[in-house]
Design a protein around this motif. Structure first.
Motif, PDB file in Angstrom:
ATOM      1  N   MET A 170      17.565 -26.496 -44.967  1.00  0.00           N
ATOM      2  CA  MET A 170      16.369 -27.333 -44.970  1.00  0.00           C
ATOM      3  C   MET A 170      15.118 -26.496 -45.215  1.00  0.00           C
ATOM      4  O   MET A 170      14.231 -26.899 -45.989  1.00  0.00           O
ATOM      5  N   ILE A 171      15.023 -25.351 -44.578  1.00  0.00           N
ATOM      6  CA  ILE A 171      13.854 -24.472 -44.761  1.00  0.00           C
ATOM      7  C   ILE A 171      13.734 -24.040 -46.215  1.00  0.00           C
ATOM      8  O   ILE A 171      12.642 -24.085 -46.814  1.00  0.00           O
ATOM      9  N   ILE A 172      14.870 -23.611 -46.820  1.00  0.00           N
ATOM     10  CA  ILE A 172      14.856 -23.179 -48.221  1.00  0.00           C
ATOM     11  C   ILE A 172      14.432 -24.333 -49.128  1.00  0.00           C
ATOM     12  O   ILE A 172      13.622 -24.164 -50.047  1.00  0.00           O
ATOM     13  N   ILE A 201       9.705 -25.815 -62.491  1.00  0.00           N
ATOM     14  CA  ILE A 201      11.167 -25.918 -62.496  1.00  0.00           C
ATOM     15  C   ILE A 201      11.790 -24.578 -62.879  1.00  0.00           C
ATOM     16  O   ILE A 201      12.772 -24.133 -62.263  1.00  0.00           O
ATOM     17  N   ALA A 202      11.214 -23.914 -63.900  1.00  0.00           N
ATOM     18  CA  ALA A 202      11.758 -22.629 -64.355  1.00  0.00           C
ATOM     19  C   ALA A 202      11.639 -21.559 -63.278  1.00  0.00           C
ATOM     20  O   ALA A 202      12.593 -20.807 -63.015  1.00  0.00           O
ATOM     21  N   VAL A 203      10.473 -21.489 -62.624  1.00  0.00           N
ATOM     22  CA  VAL A 203      10.255 -20.466 -61.599  1.00  0.00           C
ATOM     23  C   VAL A 203      11.201 -20.676 -60.414  1.00  0.00           C
ATOM     24  O   VAL A 203      11.837 -19.738 -59.925  1.00  0.00           O
ATOM     25  N   VAL A 204      11.322 -21.903 -59.955  1.00  0.00           N
ATOM     26  CA  VAL A 204      12.201 -22.189 -58.811  1.00  0.00           C
ATOM     27  C   VAL A 204      13.663 -21.954 -59.187  1.00  0.00           C
ATOM     28  O   VAL A 204      14.461 -21.499 -58.355  1.00  0.00           O
ATOM     29  N   SER A 205      14.028 -22.229 -60.441  1.00  0.00           N
ATOM     30  CA  SER A 205      15.404 -21.960 -60.889  1.00  0.00           C
ATOM     31  C   SER A 205      15.692 -20.465 -60.850  1.00  0.00           C
ATOM     32  O   SER A 205      16.784 -20.045 -60.424  1.00  0.00           O
ATOM     33  N   LEU A 206      14.727 -19.658 -61.274  1.00  0.00           N
ATOM     34  CA  LEU A 206      14.913 -18.200 -61.213  1.00  0.00           C
ATOM     35  C   LEU A 206      15.011 -17.729 -59.763  1.00  0.00           C
ATOM     36  O   LEU A 206      15.838 -16.852 -59.435  1.00  0.00           O
ATOM     37  N   LEU A 207      14.178 -18.298 -58.900  1.00  0.00           N
ATOM     38  CA  LEU A 207      14.244 -17.934 -57.480  1.00  0.00           C
ATOM     39  C   LEU A 207      15.595 -18.296 -56.878  1.00  0.00           C
ATOM     40  O   LEU A 207      16.152 -17.554 -56.055  1.00  0.00           O
ATOM     41  N   LYS A 212      20.836 -16.786 -54.710  1.00  0.00           N
ATOM     42  CA  LYS A 212      22.297 -16.861 -54.804  1.00  0.00           C
ATOM     43  C   LYS A 212      22.910 -15.469 -54.835  1.00  0.00           C
ATOM     44  O   LYS A 212      23.968 -15.223 -54.229  1.00  0.00           O
ATOM     45  N   GLN A 213      22.244 -14.547 -55.551  1.00  0.00           N
ATOM     46  CA  GLN A 213      22.733 -13.166 -55.595  1.00  0.00           C
ATOM     47  C   GLN A 213      22.643 -12.492 -54.231  1.00  0.00           C
ATOM     48  O   GLN A 213      23.380 -11.532 -53.957  1.00  0.00           O
ATOM     49  N   SER A 214      21.755 -13.009 -53.387  1.00  0.00           N
ATOM     50  CA  SER A 214      21.621 -12.479 -52.021  1.00  0.00           C
ATOM     51  C   SER A 214      22.555 -13.183 -51.047  1.00  0.00           C
ATOM     52  O   SER A 214      22.481 -12.960 -49.840  1.00  0.00           O
ATOM     53  N   GLY A 215      23.376 -14.078 -51.572  1.00  0.00           N
ATOM     54  CA  GLY A 215      24.331 -14.783 -50.715  1.00  0.00           C
ATOM     55  C   GLY A 215      23.786 -16.049 -50.078  1.00  0.00           C
ATOM     56  O   GLY A 215      24.413 -16.595 -49.175  1.00  0.00           O
ATOM     57  N   ILE A 216      22.625 -16.514 -50.535  1.00  0.00           N
ATOM     58  CA  ILE A 216      22.017 -17.730 -49.980  1.00  0.00           C
ATOM     59  C   ILE A 216      22.194 -18.862 -50.979  1.00  0.00           C
ATOM     60  O   ILE A 216      21.750 -18.768 -52.125  1.00  0.00           O
TER      61      ILE A 216
END
Length: 537
Positions: A170-172, A201-207, A212-216
């Motif tokens: 929820m926080i994310i 949309i592009a910036v949030v997709s990159l984030l 995801k690479q950090s396991g989140i």
């Protein structure tokens, strides 16, 4: 070519290039925002999400070609989905899903035919009669509906139940929504080279990729789809194919789907034409309402033959488009073609878009759509108008747009009639001939007929009474009956009633009703002949 001409030519070329770029990027942004909406509304109608995506594609391209409002986006909508859902559920129980889809597509085709008839008969122009308070209520109600529709994105499937997100997910979600909204709000102040919504949309997709690479894990469009249908594994599909719905030309089919088609056609046109008016206001241009009715109808007929669930204009996506710079039909083409391109070739990309980015975009649409000035003017406008705004807003949320607009029109009309009915009055005098003159002011119609009868002193008046219509009009049958009542009442006391200064249109009304009432009409109080005449039975 002189220097001034060259400058004008190059400016025209640059403006054209800017317009094409804006239309392309805004259309691409709209296509991304259409995906979760089309999927969600397909599930509302209890059908495969691909049918909703096909509808969004066909409506978008169809109205781009045939519609009457450049830049306005059409697609699969909740208003239409809610109407067709009972039909699908009912027929699924009786004949199975395949048979239910045949009924659905037949209903969509009939809906389109009805809409074309409305456009051909040029009835779309009557949308201009919608009062401003009804428009405000419509806009505010639709903004709240868009907000409410986004709340689904905050739920996930757990042990077979839909539960609200909590903790880190929820926080994310909230943080990424906030980032999208901040970019959408502040980027236009820095540059308008690219649409702020697409950038968000592009910036949030990159984030989300970095997280995801950090396991989140960040919830995506595919997560949302599987929340609604756990068995769905992909959004990939082929181009829609032409097919004639089974039983389309059967009287039994027509009889079954007709009520649903009529309601869906009405709701679709009302929502489309109200959205058209809003886009007109934002862009300071004017669309063609009758052509839009025809365009909506043709698009829905295509939906029925190519496996779409039908739809209408979408205020949220239309606002995204025009606020991002989309002004022409090219932006509608791009939105529709991009959407089907995503479905055929870019499904993995669409499936991985963070839900938070799309929710953030829609929240900005809510903020931009809602008329915040309502809170400022609510105490400054007549109470009746404030009541209409609240009624339309509430019914839009609780029922549907068509009922809300009709309720708003009825209340507005009743208030108007009540106010006009109270305005009739008469200045009473006696001239040098001893005739009593009632100089009437106001409009004589069904609303004021009762008060009109109370203006006269039948027993006390002299043998000749004049009603001066120089400041009044006669409108309808109720007015004629009121005049008949007054004439007959005076006749009981031996008093002659005469009408003075009738306008031509009022005389025509009385002449047509000559078999109902007999009244002396005069052009002068001093000379009764030869100007006076009678309308006799």
């Amino acid at each position: 070519m002189n220097q001034l001409t060259r400058n004008k030519f190059f400016k025209l070329v640059i403006d054209k290039q800017t317009s094409v770029k804006n239309d392309f990027l805004s259309g691409l942004t709209v296509a991304l925002a259409l995906v979760p909406e089309a999927i969600a509304f397909a599930f509302v109608a209890r059908i495969d999400p691909i049918i909703g995506l096909y509808a969004a594609f066909i409506m978008g391209v169809g109205t781009a070609i045939f519609g009457g409002r450049p830049g306005m986006i059409s697609g699969a909508t909740g208003a239409v989905a809610v109407i067709f859902a009972p039909l699908v559920i009912q027929q699924t129980r009786l004949v199975g899903m395949e048979g239910a889809l045949a009924y659905l597509f037949a209903a969509v085709i009939l809906m389109g035919l009805i809409q074309i008839c409305v456009g051909v008969l040029k009835l779309g122009k009557f949308i201009r009669l919608v009062p401003h308070p009804v428009m405000l209520g419509f806009v505010n109600g639709l903004a709240l509906i868009i907000f409410k529709s986004q709340l689904e994105m905050f739920y996930t499937l757990k042990d077979g139940h839909h539960v609200l997100l909590s903790g880190q997910p929820m926080i994310i979600m909230l943080v990424l929504i906030a980032i999208t909204m901040l970019i959408s709000h502040f980027l236009p102040r820095l540059t308008r080279a690219v649409p702020a919504t697409l950038t968000g949309i592009a910036v949030v997709s990159l984030l989300s990729i970095l997280l995801k690479q950090s396991g989140i894990h960040v919830r995506t469009v595919m997560d949302f789809v599987q929340t609604l249908d756990p068995e769905k594994t992909t959004l990939a599909a082929t181009l829609p194919r032409f097919a004639i719905p089974q039983g389309l030309f059967s009287w039994q089919t027509v009889k079954t789907v007709f009520p649903y088609s009529v309601i869906a056609a009405s709701v679709g046109l009302i929502e489309s034409l109200m959205t058209l008016m809003l886009v007109d206001e934002v862009t300071e241009t004017r669309g063609n309402s009758n052509r839009e009715c025809v365009g909506q109808g043709i698009s829905n007929i295509l939906n029925g033959f190519f496996g779409g669930m039908g739809g209408c204009a979408m205020i949220g996506q239309s606002m995204i488009n025009v606020r991002a710079g989309g002004r022409t039909r090219f932006s509608q083409f791009v939105a529709g073609l991009s959407l089907i391109g995503f479905v055929i070739w870019g499904a993995p990309l669409i499936e991985s878009i963070p839900l938070a980015a799309l929710v953030g975009v829609m929240f900005m649409v809510v903020i931009g759509t809602f008329e915040w000035a309502t809170f400022r003017i609510i105490h400054q406008i007549p109470k009746s108008d404030a009541l209409v705004i609240l009624i339309v807003t509430g019914i839009t949320i609780l029922e549907n747009l068509a009922i809300a607009v009709l309720a708003g029109l009825v209340v507005s009309a009743m208030v108007f009639v009540w106010k006009k009915s109270r305005n009739i009055r008469a200045a009473v005098s006696v001239d040098e001939n001893g005739y009593k003159v009632y100089k009437l002011e106001g409009n004589l119609f069904f609303g004021s007929a009762s008060l009109f009868k109370k203006l006269f002193s039948f027993q006390e008046d002299p043998k000749d009474v004049i009603i001066d219509f120089s400041g009044a009009k006669i409108y309808d049958h109720s007015a004629i009956e009121a005049l008949k009542f007054v004439r007959e009442k005076y006749a009981q006391y031996g008093t002659a009633l005469h009408l003075l200064n009738l306008r031509d249109e009022c005389s025509q009304v009385l002449e047509k009703a000559s078999n109902v009432v007999e009244i002396s009409v005069v052009k002068s109080i001093k000379r009764w002949e030869p100007e006076n005449r009678k309308l006799s039975s």
